[in-house]
Write a protein that holds these residues in place. Structure first.
Motif, PDB file in Angstrom:
ATOM      1  N   SER A   3      61.722  28.663  17.174  1.00  0.00           N
ATOM      2  CA  SER A   3      62.265  28.412  15.837  1.00  0.00           C
ATOM      3  C   SER A   3      61.183  28.609  14.786  1.00  0.00           C
ATOM      4  O   SER A   3      61.420  29.211  13.731  1.00  0.00           O
ATOM      5  CB  SER A   3      62.798  26.980  15.716  1.00  0.00           C
ATOM      6  N   ALA A   4      59.989  28.092  15.092  1.00  0.00           N
ATOM      7  CA  ALA A   4      58.889  28.201  14.129  1.00  0.00           C
ATOM      8  C   ALA A   4      58.558  29.671  13.854  1.00  0.00           C
ATOM      9  O   ALA A   4      58.381  30.075  12.698  1.00  0.00           O
ATOM     10  CB  ALA A   4      57.660  27.453  14.651  1.00  0.00           C
ATOM     11  N   HIS A  31      60.536  32.265  14.356  1.00  0.00           N
ATOM     12  CA  HIS A  31      61.700  32.891  13.722  1.00  0.00           C
ATOM     13  C   HIS A  31      61.682  32.641  12.219  1.00  0.00           C
ATOM     14  O   HIS A  31      61.957  33.545  11.413  1.00  0.00           O
ATOM     15  CB  HIS A  31      62.975  32.326  14.348  1.00  0.00           C
ATOM     16  N   GLN A  32      61.328  31.404  11.848  1.00  0.00           N
ATOM     17  CA  GLN A  32      61.264  31.069  10.419  1.00  0.00           C
ATOM     18  C   GLN A  32      60.193  31.879   9.696  1.00  0.00           C
ATOM     19  O   GLN A  32      60.293  32.120   8.496  1.00  0.00           O
ATOM     20  CB  GLN A  32      61.015  29.571  10.233  1.00  0.00           C
ATOM     21  N   LYS A  33      59.167  32.282  10.429  1.00  0.00           N
ATOM     22  CA  LYS A  33      58.108  33.090   9.831  1.00  0.00           C
ATOM     23  C   LYS A  33      58.455  34.577   9.855  1.00  0.00           C
ATOM     24  O   LYS A  33      57.623  35.411   9.491  1.00  0.00           O
ATOM     25  CB  LYS A  33      56.784  32.866  10.582  1.00  0.00           C
ATOM     26  N   GLY A  34      59.643  34.905  10.356  1.00  0.00           N
ATOM     27  CA  GLY A  34      60.063  36.304  10.358  1.00  0.00           C
ATOM     28  C   GLY A  34      59.679  37.081  11.603  1.00  0.00           C
ATOM     29  O   GLY A  34      59.831  38.298  11.654  1.00  0.00           O
ATOM     30  N   VAL A  67      68.058  35.271  18.612  1.00  0.00           N
ATOM     31  CA  VAL A  67      67.610  34.256  17.644  1.00  0.00           C
ATOM     32  C   VAL A  67      67.534  32.913  18.358  1.00  0.00           C
ATOM     33  O   VAL A  67      68.188  32.711  19.374  1.00  0.00           O
ATOM     34  CB  VAL A  67      68.582  34.161  16.442  1.00  0.00           C
TER      35      VAL A  67
END
Lengths: 343, 343
Positions: free
Chosen positions: B106-107, B109-112, B340
């Protein structure tokens, strides 16, 4: 005495079969000129000689086989066998198993009694048991069960990591109903499956077919050697010291056929010397497997007690076959699964 | 910092991967204008900030995952995660598992950072483990193992006679690579297999497909309910008290998905009350499964310790996928298995 009761189709069945499947059996053939009569073998009660005379057909059902093994006759089987052997007009015996290697069968065959086995009936059970054994070995199910008993969380990683069957090569000896069921399941799991039988050809359940003469050529590349053939003069001690030495030390052996397809002392030697990764064995040269056999606690060896062909719906599926066969018998059409004794 | 090293494809890999698969990785893409560089994460040694800056790709390999569970990070994974999270130019992480439910994912993914999982890679292992559990339950492999330990000949007949899978009905929740592998294997064993997924349609691995909305309709006729889906908001506690009560008391439950797909206290209630015949469980709401859980020694329950996806050739097959993906990445083609986070 033959043809004394030409118009009655007397059938020797157990009391259990008569009770549960009587109506279904009667429905197989409905002709007042050749009525079906159930001759019920109840426990150890004797039949009258008149009843025995009327028996043209006998059904050796699952309950009659009881806890019999290859070398031990359950009392119910003993009693049934005595009646069957004395029936002077018996023409046909339907057997509940695939193996046709009991003395009873040879004796009847010599008297001209036709034999049909239940090959297709327990094929799924035997094939699924072979697969249960293979998957238990390759995924290390014994380790799950041991850890569970100790309530111990033990992920199978690092040195405990198990293999899987994908892309591995299996050689299945025997391409009857059991061998084909095994082949079909293993191909669905992504294995390359070579079937071994007497004649050349193709079968959709196998990636390739080889003859017994070509067996030696396929052994060196086999990851799994699976025995699912009848015991015959060709297959007796088929897997001996020489053929075991052709296998890779990483290979596994599976036997759901008959114990004597393997020369058991040679197998024990190979396992001791780690010239074989392991084995799943349901059948043995001497059954019950003696308490003193080293096979019981050898590394990589999984044992079941001649149980591959035992399954809850056995009687139900046997009766379906028997009723289909009885309809054929009553109008003189060929019987399904007609066979001859192999021992 | 982005695009500081546009012409180098720096890849964070473990020392083990660098050693065993280095040449194979270099062979994925051969272009002097965009050379591949392996940035080796060795034990707990730090990378220079210059090295971290050059990392555009990271491979979370099997050895890095080590003995991690869903709630526990192996020290190797901890160290690798720290480096990955600090890498300012990271674009893509290849994961060795199918589940995408760790905080790290998740971390990133949040950073792209793009994520690819190993869905197809361990599908065969997970599917074969599900099948191993099913066959162990239906053929009573725990009884074989217990008898073998006692060197006791115990044919599974009479009251011990086991069932088989033929003609039984399976419902498989999840029709990804794992669900499809399970479906294909069970159909080859003669089962009727219904797949459950979000959308309608047809797939050759299933006899029928149903949507999640239709799940309740197929539960009453299921002999086996097999969970092989990702953990999402749809599947979280999908199997709760209400749905368990829709199952037959003769039905078995199999979970090779994630523990939280089942409301575990309700499952325990159902098993205690014999409203379910049994279960094979590889995953649990809390892992390691607490010693105090009643699941450990309930009748008809078989447990493995989140091991379905562990298999000896995991790294080898992961690298095959990674190298295929790296070739795509280097020329800006779509990645296989891009996904994702689900938690």
């Amino acid at each position: 005495m033959k043809q004394a009761y030409p118009n009655t189709c007397g059938i020797l069945v157990s009391d259990e079969v008569a009770k549960e499947y009587g109506p279904a059996i009667f429905s197989a053939y409905d002709d007042p000129n050749q009525p079906i009569e159930l001759l019920i073998v109840d426990g150890d009660k004797a039949l009258t000689s008149d009843q025995t005379d009327r028996a043209r057909v006998a059904l050796l059902s699952v309950d009659v086989m009881g806890s019999s093994t290859r070398s031990y006759d359950d009392p119910k089987l003993k009693h049934f066998s005595e009646i069957v052997l004395r029936a002077p007009n018996l023409e046909w015996l339907q057997i509940c198993a695939s193996g046709v290697d009991r003395a009873l069968y040879s004796a009847l065959h010599q008297k001209g009694v036709r034999l049909t086995n239940a090959a297709g009936v327990n094929a799924a059970s035997v094939a699924q048991t072979a697969l249960a054994g293979m998957l238990a070995l390759v995924r290390n199910v014994p380790a799950w069960i041991e850890a569970q008993k100790q309530q111990k969380w033990q992920p199978l990683r690092g040195p405990l990591v198990p293999d899987d069957l994908s892309e591995r090569r299996a050689v299945v000896v025997g391409t009857g109903a059991i061998g084909r069921s095994i082949g079909q399941a293993l191909r669905a799991l992504g294995m390359h499956v070579t079937g071994v039988r007497r004649t050349q050809g193709d079968l959709p359940e196998f990636s390739a077919l080889r003859t017994f003469e070509e067996l030696d050529q396929v052994l060196p590349n086999a990851d799994w050697l699976i025995l699912a053939c009848p015991l015959t003069s060709t297959t007796h001690h088929l897997i001996d010291a020489r053929r075991l030495s052709l296998l890779s030390p990483a290979a596994y052996l599976v036997n759901v056929a008959r114990g004597s397809v393997i020369h058991e002392p040679s197998l024990i030697d190979a396992l001791f010397a780690r010239r074989l990764a392991g084995a799943y064995l349901d059948v043995f040269e001497s059954e019950p497997l003696p308490e003193t056999s080293p096979l019981w606690d050898m590394q990589g060896v999984l044992i079941s007690s001649h149980s591959a062909g035992s399954f809850a719906r056995h009687q139900q599926r046997l009766l379906a076959l028997f009723i289909k066969n009885l309809a054929q018998f009553c109008v003189d059409l060929p019987l399904f699964n007609e066979t001859v004794p192999t021992a």
